[in-house]
Design an enzyme around this catalytic site. Sequence first.
Site, PDB file in Angstrom:
ATOM      1  N   ARG B 122      37.680 -29.626  10.977  1.00  0.00           N
ATOM      2  CA  ARG B 122      37.581 -29.964   9.550  1.00  0.00           C
ATOM      3  C   ARG B 122      36.146 -29.804   9.051  1.00  0.00           C
ATOM      4  O   ARG B 122      35.901 -29.287   7.957  1.00  0.00           O
ATOM      5  CB  ARG B 122      38.065 -31.400   9.340  1.00  0.00           C
ATOM      6  CG  ARG B 122      39.558 -31.565   9.590  1.00  0.00           C
ATOM      7  CD  ARG B 122      39.991 -33.034   9.750  1.00  0.00           C
ATOM      8  NE  ARG B 122      41.382 -33.101  10.231  1.00  0.00           N
ATOM      9  CZ  ARG B 122      41.997 -34.205  10.632  1.00  0.00           C
ATOM     10  NH1 ARG B 122      41.347 -35.367  10.604  1.00  0.00           N
ATOM     11  NH2 ARG B 122      43.246 -34.173  11.054  1.00  0.00           N
ATOM     12  N   SER B 278       7.689 -38.091  -8.154  1.00  0.00           N
ATOM     13  CA  SER B 278       6.964 -38.974  -7.247  1.00  0.00           C
ATOM     14  C   SER B 278       7.086 -40.408  -7.740  1.00  0.00           C
ATOM     15  O   SER B 278       7.365 -40.651  -8.915  1.00  0.00           O
ATOM     16  CB  SER B 278       5.496 -38.547  -7.228  1.00  0.00           C
ATOM     17  OG  SER B 278       4.645 -39.642  -6.950  1.00  0.00           O
ATOM     18  N   LYS B 284       3.729 -34.619 -10.268  1.00  0.00           N
ATOM     19  CA  LYS B 284       4.302 -34.035  -9.044  1.00  0.00           C
ATOM     20  C   LYS B 284       5.697 -33.460  -9.294  1.00  0.00           C
ATOM     21  O   LYS B 284       6.509 -34.080  -9.971  1.00  0.00           O
ATOM     22  CB  LYS B 284       4.411 -35.092  -7.937  1.00  0.00           C
ATOM     23  CG  LYS B 284       3.161 -35.310  -7.116  1.00  0.00           C
ATOM     24  CD  LYS B 284       2.687 -34.120  -6.301  1.00  0.00           C
ATOM     25  CE  LYS B 284       3.376 -33.872  -4.994  1.00  0.00           C
ATOM     26  NZ  LYS B 284       3.373 -34.906  -4.012  1.00  0.00           N
ATOM     27  N   ASN B 286       8.112 -32.304  -6.569  1.00  0.00           N
ATOM     28  CA  ASN B 286       8.299 -32.074  -5.151  1.00  0.00           C
ATOM     29  C   ASN B 286       9.508 -31.187  -4.874  1.00  0.00           C
ATOM     30  O   ASN B 286      10.524 -31.292  -5.552  1.00  0.00           O
ATOM     31  CB  ASN B 286       8.487 -33.408  -4.428  1.00  0.00           C
ATOM     32  CG  ASN B 286       7.201 -34.205  -4.381  1.00  0.00           C
ATOM     33  OD1 ASN B 286       6.135 -33.642  -4.198  1.00  0.00           O
ATOM     34  ND2 ASN B 286       7.299 -35.510  -4.566  1.00  0.00           N
ATOM     35  N   ARG B 317      36.275 -37.659  35.514  1.00  0.00           N
ATOM     36  CA  ARG B 317      35.860 -38.213  34.221  1.00  0.00           C
ATOM     37  C   ARG B 317      34.545 -38.923  34.448  1.00  0.00           C
ATOM     38  O   ARG B 317      34.361 -39.602  35.448  1.00  0.00           O
ATOM     39  CB  ARG B 317      36.911 -39.170  33.646  1.00  0.00           C
ATOM     40  CG  ARG B 317      36.727 -39.447  32.173  1.00  0.00           C
ATOM     41  CD  ARG B 317      38.002 -39.211  31.325  1.00  0.00           C
ATOM     42  NE  ARG B 317      39.207 -39.561  32.074  1.00  0.00           N
ATOM     43  CZ  ARG B 317      39.774 -40.777  32.087  1.00  0.00           C
ATOM     44  NH1 ARG B 317      39.256 -41.731  31.350  1.00  0.00           N
ATOM     45  NH2 ARG B 317      40.854 -41.005  32.796  1.00  0.00           N
TER      46      ARG B 317
END
Lengths: 461, 461, 461, 461
Positions: B122, B278, B284, B286, B317
């Site tokens: 999946r 920021s 800023k 980013n 096992r």
Amino acid sequence: MTSSGPGGLWGALFARGAVDMSDAAWLQAMLDVEAALARAAERAGLAPAGSGAAVTGVARAELFDNGTLGAAAAATGNPVPALVRELTRRLPESAAGAAAAVHTGATSQDIIDTAAMLLAARALDAILADLSSAADSCASQAATHAEAVMAGRTLLQQAVPVTFGFVAAGWLNAIDEARQELTRVGSTRLAVQFGGAAGTLASLGERGPEVATLLGTELGLPVPALPWHTNRLRIIELAAALTGACAALGKIARDVALLAQTEVAEVREATAPGRGASSTMPHKQNPVAAVTILAHTKQAPGLLATLTSAAEQEHQRAAGAWHSEWQPLTHLLTLTGSASSWSADLLQNLQVDTPRMRQNLEAAGGLPMAEHITALLSPALGRLQANDLVMGAVRRSTTDDMDLADAIYADERLAATLTEAGVSRAEVDAALRPESYLGATPEFIRRALAAHRAVNAALNG
Amino acid sequence: MTSSGPGGLWGALFARGAVDMSDAAWLQAMLDVEAALARAAERAGLAPAGSGAAVTGVARAELFDNGTLGAAAAATGNPVPALVRELTRRLPESAAGAAAAVHTGATSQDIIDTAAMLLAARALDAILADLSSAADSCASQAATHAEAVMAGRTLLQQAVPVTFGFVAAGWLNAIDEARQELTRVGSTRLAVQFGGAAGTLASLGERGPEVATLLGTELGLPVPALPWHTNRLRIIELAAALTGACAALGKIARDVALLAQTEVAEVREATAPGRGASSTMPHKQNPVAAVTILAHTKQAPGLLATLTSAAEQEHQRAAGAWHSEWQPLTHLLTLTGSASSWSADLLQNLQVDTPRMRQNLEAAGGLPMAEHITALLSPALGRLQANDLVMGAVRRSTTDDMDLADAIYADERLAATLTEAGVSRAEVDAALRPESYLGATPEFIRRALAAHRAVNAALNG
Amino acid sequence: MTSSGPGGLWGALFARGAVDMSDAAWLQAMLDVEAALARAAERAGLAPAGSGAAVTGVARAELFDNGTLGAAAAATGNPVPALVRELTRRLPESAAGAAAAVHTGATSQDIIDTAAMLLAARALDAILADLSSAADSCASQAATHAEAVMAGRTLLQQAVPVTFGFVAAGWLNAIDEARQELTRVGSTRLAVQFGGAAGTLASLGERGPEVATLLGTELGLPVPALPWHTNRLRIIELAAALTGACAALGKIARDVALLAQTEVAEVREATAPGRGASSTMPHKQNPVAAVTILAHTKQAPGLLATLTSAAEQEHQRAAGAWHSEWQPLTHLLTLTGSASSWSADLLQNLQVDTPRMRQNLEAAGGLPMAEHITALLSPALGRLQANDLVMGAVRRSTTDDMDLADAIYADERLAATLTEAGVSRAEVDAALRPESYLGATPEFIRRALAAHRAVNAALNG
Amino acid sequence: MTSSGPGGLWGALFARGAVDMSDAAWLQAMLDVEAALARAAERAGLAPAGSGAAVTGVARAELFDNGTLGAAAAATGNPVPALVRELTRRLPESAAGAAAAVHTGATSQDIIDTAAMLLAARALDAILADLSSAADSCASQAATHAEAVMAGRTLLQQAVPVTFGFVAAGWLNAIDEARQELTRVGSTRLAVQFGGAAGTLASLGERGPEVATLLGTELGLPVPALPWHTNRLRIIELAAALTGACAALGKIARDVALLAQTEVAEVREATAPGRGASSTMPHKQNPVAAVTILAHTKQAPGLLATLTSAAEQEHQRAAGAWHSEWQPLTHLLTLTGSASSWSADLLQNLQVDTPRMRQNLEAAGGLPMAEHITALLSPALGRLQANDLVMGAVRRSTTDDMDLADAIYADERLAATLTEAGVSRAEVDAALRPESYLGATPEFIRRALAAHRAVNAALNG
């Protein structure tokens, strides 16, 4: 990973014990840092009187929704900007001036790193408590079974005799070393992170270091000489100490699993009803604690590698490497705590079958004592020649399925050499008793117990 | 780790997209396996008619409590024995005979391993969908900017010109390779695990292989020649393919973060309001997606190391190594899915500043074209001597801050050599134009696009 | 690392077999690439007739000094620039024109990456030969001991019976899977690297792709769609396949070491005089090959982590990450080769003690057969209730040290239930014979052998 | 791996400096341990007078052949048994009695582990010398450039100003921390290994601890409370400290490579002729040292993971895990030494372009100072509202390509707010000068330098 903590599907296995690194714990730790910073700002005169108390009053995780904060984190790359807004919004109107105190001088990394340090400090307390218990159990086993002979095993072969007390003393010594290292790191390497945007605390002018000191006082954490935004040696030392503790516990769990093998059966885990049961085999009594401890400890080295790789951080704050620390550090603290809790349980309830230990040793027909015969002959023949001579008797013992003593005297040359060397048959027989070949075993047990008392005195006060 | 999934504090960062490895998803996958096994048992005549439907009817995660199952898991080392009891208990009285169908022939590991394979299948669907989108965005950029010259950079220095289309073609090619490898692993290496207590299916007598085949049919998973309880090569190949996808995405994110540097500014991430902000610096912007992708991809190698270390599994096992796989596999699937989702977003919205690209290249005053001048002279002088000669002009260009063309003709010996070699100033000037030195760039872009169409045709049908 | 190869202190341990990744082998491989490139340049008309032969004539490692080249490498970060100069210098005067053919269009990374691919191709041949031998030995053991019952062991406890042939079939299956994956990678993922300074082959104008094709022909390596200077998925797949092979071998070695334990003693390594001897204990017979194989295979995951971490490579050629690949790739190829050689030896000479296998199983007094009794009762009682009932007899068997059969009939309720269910004492006795509870064991062995024949046919032609 | 050391093809790159972990160094270290043990045995009265000197006299590596010993190692799994025989054989006839002193009481692991400790001690001396030099260079840069403003960069974006002295102080602080940790480990965690066959020193009767103490004295190594054959915390701490040093150096190298980018050009490596040259591009000046340091440091985390994984060791001596330590420990010590040597060179010769630093900062038109304007307004508006207001000016500055100062006053609301808050245009202009916004920069530099002097005093005496 996305599976939940203590209450979830895997939590009783992998998040056992008192270490709490859940989302709620992270959130509260971040709030604790913001609240402490507000109090520090007030004390520094950078915010109105009462600001600290006002912020502290609303800095409670139950007032916030992790999902909302988390969703906002996707826009900025971390949850702090949203937390700061939400925290400010929750201030009572009467304390609106306290907004000036929120997040004063800080950058997101200051909050997250310091929160991580708080969480680490709390986790270390829990880990050390469980390790202290585990060590005490080892000490008890070491004292109780100091003289219970069993096969010493090297390369998974019976070698020469030891005692189970000696084995437990070895486990004890490793746990005590891990405790000391965790304590050293906890007391000297955890620290406040407080540097602002680029580590200079510029927005606080010349007041930065003073606020940092007050913040440390509020949090009970040391203040470092410099911010450590891109100097991650603290994280490496913390992670290495945690991995060291896991290593000590993994070795013990491996020994227990091996000693509990059907064919060895010298120890087994305490049986509560249903504990260790198989989903299909009614007779199985699985060493669940030992196996589960190994399931923890085998994950530590990879996490340590991730955390050490992440230390190559750019400039004043990193682009990704720092962010890659949060999950492995969270996981490593959780795993170490959980492994410590499992180990305290395992060692407190370990059942030891000393008759079986002797029986396994004796089943080898004296072979593990062969080195002792060599030692008797070495002064006369030299070690190498003595070894070659005894090897012949060993081969015969194996091939003809006879006890080593018989095989020795069936070898005329060896028998004659023994006689010449003044070694009597009685002395040979005595030399083949395990108790006669334990060397410094008692001394080493004594030392481990003495060291343990010293560590307890130093650590547990 | 213990932080929660999509809805939690870190979930929007690290569990983005459609991959679901939550506790609930794990539980449902285990129930899916038990239900399929009950139907298989019925089809094999090992359980009364209607058993399969009865078990399937109650095999719904919402009927169970993860916490209860998790707590019980601590006694047996995994949650399956409790799950089997609870599942049986939930059968309606009218279908009591269906109890015979529950867990028929199986051991806990059969359920958990097969559930992991279902979850992986999946997850791969979700990952491949996001990677397909990411690749399409790269293909679009490669076509659009096929001729947009920029500096090719090696060892972080400007080297010779490339085009942004060429850069995007390289990203495309890596993603397409990762898609192919994930598809290969998904279609050939996921498989049913069904072996019973020790891999022999003994409790089913001679009917084991038949039930295994029916189980595979019910689940839509291949049935392997042998149970693979302690042959973990499937896990290694799966983990390596996931890590490979992360590697391809991490390289792209690294490039984006570097190209988005203030001083380079050739690309930037799309700006939604607040995105990339920021917590303190208003200016800023980013590169949040790139940084967050790196925060994911840097965790993959350590998890891969843990999963490959875990492959040393004892006998039929393992005692711990198998159990150590669950968390890193869960985390690696989650991270790869999340990184793929972030990357699809990043690449779809990447803003490219082609004028700035040319400007950065031209700012180097022709130096990145120096190799081209060497190439013009090599037939006459040999490559090494040509290189030495051009090096002189390069040094002058740097020292005296002049364009390379001027520096070349300021060097009398070099100028003379060019003349001797029949290379005119016009030819030198032409050689210093980036467009003249792109070599196979168009051909490589064409190839990447053609390969992409072929991969799309093969994978997306 | 700095310890030498086959002839050195650790070489017989860690560089056993035919894989050669020594300095000399590296040097020759780089020279092979340069020579092939010179021939390709000549064929493309970019160099005078005879150039290819002239360069090939001097491209012999013994003409060069590794130390000199190595020292020069420190100035440029890799040994290729010095190698190119030295190679050119060694051309005979009569072939001075051949200088034009040397290194045509290439960058250092082209030479090193392609040399690495050549070395990998050669190493894979050697590895596959040893793995083929190891697999054949497993196949032989699987056939010979198909019916030799022994305890199947899970979580290091005896579970239900298997046969040694079944165990060997599991080993076989894993080695064969590793062979297929190595072969797939070897035939589809090794490739020429040829892109020049920034991957555009600019210095060859439009001739680049043609020269690349000729280079591939000369070397017998595929030519990729694009240069892969900073797309390292080929390296990751190669490293993962090697690590997978190590994982398969490590599992076998672990099993051998466990089965060879003094208390188990079901297999032992062939004894040559002195083999497995201890430095002090005459009786020790250490499983040297198994231990040494583990010493190899435990190193692979960390090297794989380094190589996958290194895939985050900047722009057109990386600043450090690429360079960090050379040592771990060299080491991983060496280790896999050496582990394969050790394993071929181990498996060819493994001594199997089938009487001891049966004896260990019987020593458990029927307990490993308890599940079989549960299976007999399950149709009547349901699996969970049957399990609970048999559990009582198992406990009695353990506590009172009686055979399971006796314990079953000492339990009146269980005895009565068996009678009601129409199960006679004879049937119970029969059910307690290991041979009666092997399930699909013969079928799984058949499948493993059939798959092995198919793999041999496909791989060994 | 099998490539040779200092004199080989890769040695000048990866085995630079004074750390010697070659085969010859290993052999001599093992001989040093055997010789010290012989002297200890003599001092304990367990061997004839003169034995120690006799053994010491022949314990010289040049008398032995690594190849012969290595070949013999394949039979026993390690080279010590052959070494013991060869060493004994080399005793002069006059000192035949000294044979009794050879390997007294020891097992192979005692010799190899103690030799590893000796090698580590020697390596640490060399590493610390290079790190001391590297730190001094950083200190010098920190002092010289304490006021040289440059852009502080976070997430690879210009953030707020710092100075180059501040950057160098950060590097310094990390190296000094690494030095302290290496010194701590070197002085408290290296230790003699001496336990005999199973750690009990049985063959020495009650004399074991006494001989151990004498052995420690002879070697200048501490004697631990217990043998640590399967307690590997010492190895983990050593490896972690080495990896920490690599991390500190890798961070510096990354910064240098980024600052040396063509577009940034704030630092460059010293140029020797030919240093940093490309094999094809005459203009390239590659940051060879930085790149090569990264090639080292990126290998450390994987090696650390291997060494910590290896700590799960069985019983009294491990079956493979111990043996898997030898190569990664050898490699990690070599790499750390080599990276330290490269770093000392890099930092001593680093060229700093302070005008370019200021120029890059100013090119951003005041944006990195935006936070400072926010700080001016925060007292009046609160931080969040101030931030929002300044953000508007920042956007205008970017969109309309104007200096931030102009953008601020082009925003009527912002201009008015500033006036209301009593902030004059002159104050705004002053606030936009980088020097005005350095906060605690000078204090942090002072602290780093003071801490450095303290570390030097403590470590270098």
